[in-house]
Motif scaffolding. Structure first.
Motif, PDB file in Angstrom:
ATOM      1  N   GLU A 129       0.880  -0.875   0.194  1.00 58.91           N
ATOM      2  CA  GLU A 129       0.101  -0.064  -0.027  1.00 58.91           C
ATOM      3  C   GLU A 129       0.820   1.234  -0.058  1.00 58.91           C
ATOM      4  OE1 GLU A 129      -3.393   0.355   2.330  1.00 58.91           O
ATOM      5  OE2 GLU A 129      -4.110  -1.780   2.278  1.00 58.91           O
ATOM      6  N   ARG A 130       1.895   1.192   0.594  1.00 58.17           N
ATOM      7  CA  ARG A 130       2.976   2.429   0.778  1.00 58.17           C
ATOM      8  C   ARG A 130       3.707   2.686  -0.629  1.00 58.17           C
ATOM      9  NH1 ARG A 130       2.070   6.703   2.905  1.00 58.17           N
ATOM     10  NH2 ARG A 130       4.197   7.171   2.445  1.00 58.17           N
ATOM     11  N   ALA A 131       3.820   1.402  -1.302  1.00 55.53           N
ATOM     12  CA  ALA A 131       4.354   1.519  -2.823  1.00 55.53           C
ATOM     13  C   ALA A 131       3.447   1.971  -3.651  1.00 55.53           C
ATOM     14  CB  ALA A 131       4.871   0.082  -3.021  1.00 55.53           C
ATOM     15  N   THR A 150       9.663   2.773 -20.058  1.00 57.91           N
ATOM     16  CA  THR A 150      10.279   1.654 -19.698  1.00 57.91           C
ATOM     17  C   THR A 150      10.677   1.241 -18.157  1.00 57.91           C
ATOM     18  OG1 THR A 150      12.477   2.390 -20.419  1.00 57.91           O
ATOM     19  CG2 THR A 150      11.213   0.996 -22.090  1.00 57.91           C
ATOM     20  N   VAL A 151      10.694   2.558 -17.477  1.00 56.55           N
ATOM     21  CA  VAL A 151      10.817   2.694 -16.182  1.00 56.55           C
ATOM     22  C   VAL A 151      10.164   1.842 -15.334  1.00 56.55           C
ATOM     23  CG1 VAL A 151      11.106   4.176 -13.983  1.00 56.55           C
ATOM     24  CG2 VAL A 151      12.065   4.907 -16.157  1.00 56.55           C
ATOM     25  N   ASP A 152      10.767   1.114 -14.083  1.00 57.70           N
ATOM     26  CA  ASP A 152      10.017   0.280 -13.256  1.00 57.70           C
ATOM     27  C   ASP A 152       9.691   1.188 -12.261  1.00 57.70           C
ATOM     28  OD1 ASP A 152       9.090  -1.306 -10.998  1.00 57.70           O
ATOM     29  OD2 ASP A 152      10.493  -3.118 -11.733  1.00 57.70           O
ATOM     30  N   PRO A 153       8.297   1.682 -11.757  1.00 62.28           N
ATOM     31  CA  PRO A 153       7.973   2.473 -10.694  1.00 62.28           C
ATOM     32  C   PRO A 153       8.539   2.052  -9.374  1.00 62.28           C
ATOM     33  CG  PRO A 153       6.204   2.426 -12.530  1.00 62.28           C
ATOM     34  CD  PRO A 153       7.070   1.298 -12.872  1.00 62.28           C
ATOM     35  N   ARG A 154       8.220   0.719  -9.128  1.00 63.21           N
ATOM     36  CA  ARG A 154       8.352   0.189  -7.960  1.00 63.21           C
ATOM     37  C   ARG A 154      10.213   0.116  -7.511  1.00 63.21           C
ATOM     38  NH1 ARG A 154       5.020  -3.770  -4.198  1.00 63.21           N
ATOM     39  NH2 ARG A 154       6.725  -4.052  -2.377  1.00 63.21           N
ATOM     40  N   LEU A 155      10.699  -0.323  -8.373  1.00 65.11           N
ATOM     41  CA  LEU A 155      12.243  -0.447  -8.415  1.00 65.11           C
ATOM     42  C   LEU A 155      12.655   0.878  -7.988  1.00 65.11           C
ATOM     43  CD1 LEU A 155      14.668  -1.916  -8.385  1.00 65.11           C
ATOM     44  CD2 LEU A 155      14.591  -1.780 -10.870  1.00 65.11           C
ATOM     45  N   ALA A 156      12.298   1.927  -8.850  1.00 67.85           N
ATOM     46  CA  ALA A 156      12.783   3.473  -8.546  1.00 67.85           C
ATOM     47  C   ALA A 156      12.407   3.817  -7.240  1.00 67.85           C
ATOM     48  CB  ALA A 156      11.896   4.178  -9.747  1.00 67.85           C
TER      49      ALA A 156
END
Length: 205
Positions: A129-131, A150-156
């Protein structure tokens, strides 16, 4: 009066929930994770233990909900209209929050909690939920054209919050605005370099 009552359904339920969540944080701060129990929470909130178990199921479920509620109110995700400012502001806010007693208790629960199913579920729900909220900074930037699709939002987001948690939890080093800006700039440079590497492949496909 009848109209006013109809506009406020569940008002007492919301107040009871807030009282229990507030009591949960207070008991956690006073006793620590190892000695946290439902009984003193119920006594402090003025409700029956059975009511807490019926609504939250386990002490871990209650802890997770209380800390998530606290983080949602004390650690809001910024929306400045520019990605760099969003990320720097968020990193500074996160560091300030984790330096508070409630923030330290949050890290204690998430890091020192065991891996039994109830705790694992509470931990996974908290991070999920925070992510979901913090990833909005990245998805908005993609929509504005500041970042490639192409960016991975969670990884960023993990690249941003990971070092903040590490410094405050493990090394006990501060995270000031200057360090937050350096961290964000390093992340954005890394994203840009990754995008440059991927572009030729994307164009040729």
């Amino acid at each position: 009066m009848a109209g006013e009552v109809r506009r406020r359904p569940g008002g007492r339920s919301a107040r009871v929930r807030q009282a229990v969540l507030d009591a949960t944080v207070e008991v956690l701060l006073a006793r620590g994770l190892a000695d946290f129990r439902i009984a003193p929470v119920a006594a402090l909130a003025g409700v029956h233990e059975t009511s807490i178990y019926r609504r939250w199921g386990t002490r871990e479920g209650l802890l997770g909900d209380a800390l998530l509620h606290s983080a949602e109110h004390e650690l809001r995700v910024p929306d400045t209209g520019r990605l760099r400012e969003d990320l720097v502001t968020y990193a500074v806010r996160l560091a300030a929050y984790l330096a508070t007693p409630v923030g330290r208790a949050l890290d204690q629960v998430l890091v020192l909690g065991d891996d039994r199913p109830a705790m694992a579920e509470a931990r996974a729900r908290f991070w999920s939920e925070r992510a979901a909220g913090s990833m909005a900074m990245i998805t908005r930037a993609v929509e504005r054209g500041e970042l490639p699709a192409t960016v991975d939002p969670r990884l960023a987001v993990e690249m941003l919050v990971g070092p903040v948690h590490f410094r405050l939890l493990l090394t006990r080093d501060p995270v000031d605005p200057a360090l937050a800006a350096r961290l964000v700039d390093a992340i954005l440079r890394g994203i840009a370099m990754t995008s440059e590497v991927m572009d030729p492949v994307t164009r040729s496909s």
